[in-house]
Write an enzyme that holds these catalytic residues in place. Structure first.
Site, short mmCIF file in Angstrom:
data_model
loop_
_atom_site.label_atom_id
_atom_site.label_comp_id
_atom_site.label_asym_id
_atom_site.label_seq_id
_atom_site.Cartn_x
_atom_site.Cartn_y
_atom_site.Cartn_z
N ARG A 150 52.25 87.71 57.52
CA ARG A 150 51.39 88.86 57.21
C ARG A 150 50.89 89.57 58.47
O ARG A 150 50.41 90.70 58.39
CB ARG A 150 50.24 88.45 56.30
CG ARG A 150 49.33 87.41 56.88
CD ARG A 150 48.47 86.80 55.80
NE ARG A 150 47.63 87.78 55.13
CZ ARG A 150 46.58 88.37 55.68
NH1 ARG A 150 46.23 88.08 56.91
NH2 ARG A 150 45.87 89.25 55.00
N ASP A 165 40.33 91.20 57.81
CA ASP A 165 40.45 89.80 57.39
C ASP A 165 39.28 88.92 57.79
O ASP A 165 38.66 89.15 58.82
CB ASP A 165 41.66 89.15 58.07
CG ASP A 165 42.96 89.41 57.34
OD1 ASP A 165 42.89 89.91 56.22
OD2 ASP A 165 44.02 89.08 57.91
#
Ligand code: 6GU
Length: 228
Positions: A150, A165
């Protein structure tokens, strides 16, 4: 990036590669993932991949020859990682580091481990995913791949998703809300409805600090904080 997995259970990886972001990343050629069935590299007629430990004791050890022969087929330059509870604990920083590699080889341990001589000659690094015991390195390999893939360029549509994140700058994420505005008597914080982007950014920043302080104060020591 190319990722090669050496395992006695290649089938475990099939569904993992067929869904969601991992599947998209493969389709976009952001990553090329190959599995190598250790049994195909066995050197004896019974295709034995493990054997009894010298010195006796419980369990079996993965034999050196099949791992050696499988690694012989993999491209250079490469980073060879052996998955074992004896390794360094995996974290977001390690995920960023591995995402820079051109070729990554993951050796999934089973049983009591691998013959020490392959480990010494061919393994660059040992990684664990935490202080508990699993039956093998296959699930850890998936954990590491998911964390690494990712981060590769063009895998997540919107750059913000990595920036926002948890663990970005070493802090946890802020709380999230979606519609409806009121749910079972609980309202969405007013600032998020204000349309004032500066205020919202400030609230989120404060919340990330607050969540980290409350839930994971240990992270604050290493966090990448600015003067504000
Ligand atoms: Cl990488 N392997 C095994 N077998 N158990 C683990 C692990 C790895 N990480 C945490 N527990």
């Amino acid at each position: 990036m190319r990722i090669d997995i050496i395992t006695i259970f290649p089938e475990l990886f099939k569904p993992f590669l067929q869904f969601g972001i991992i599947k998209k990343a493969c389709e976009k050629n952001a990553v090329d993932i190959q599995t190598f069935d250790l049994r195909n590299y066995a050197t004896d007629k019974h295709q034995m991949v493990d054997d009894y430990p010298y010195g006796g004791g419980p369990g079996m050890v993965l034999k050196p020859e099949p791992i050696w022969r499988a690694l012989d087929e993999l491209p250079h330059p490469r980073r060879v990682v052996f998955l074992t509870p004896q390794g360094q604990t995996f974290d977001q920083e390690k995920a960023w580091e591995l995402s820079q590699e051109k070729n990554l080889a993951l050796i999934c341990g089973r049983y009591e481990g691998i013959d020490e001589r392959v480990r010494e000659k061919l393994v660059d690094e040992e990684i664990s995913i935490g202080d508990y015991v699993l039956n093998g390195g296959e699930v850890p390999a998936m954990v590491i791949m998911e964390a690494v893939i990712r981060l590769l360029p063009d895998v997540l549509g919107d750059e913000d998703s990595v920036v926002g994140d948890s663990f970005y700058q070493g802090l946890l994420d802020h709380p999230h809300y979606t519609r409806p505005e009121e749910f079972k008597g609980q309202r969405v914080p007013q600032v998020l409805l204000s349309g004032d982007h500066k205020k919202i950014a400030n609230w989120r920043k404060k919340e990330r600090l607050r969540q980290t302080l409350l839930k994971r104060p240990d992270l604050l020591k290493k966090a990448n904080l600015d003067s504000e």
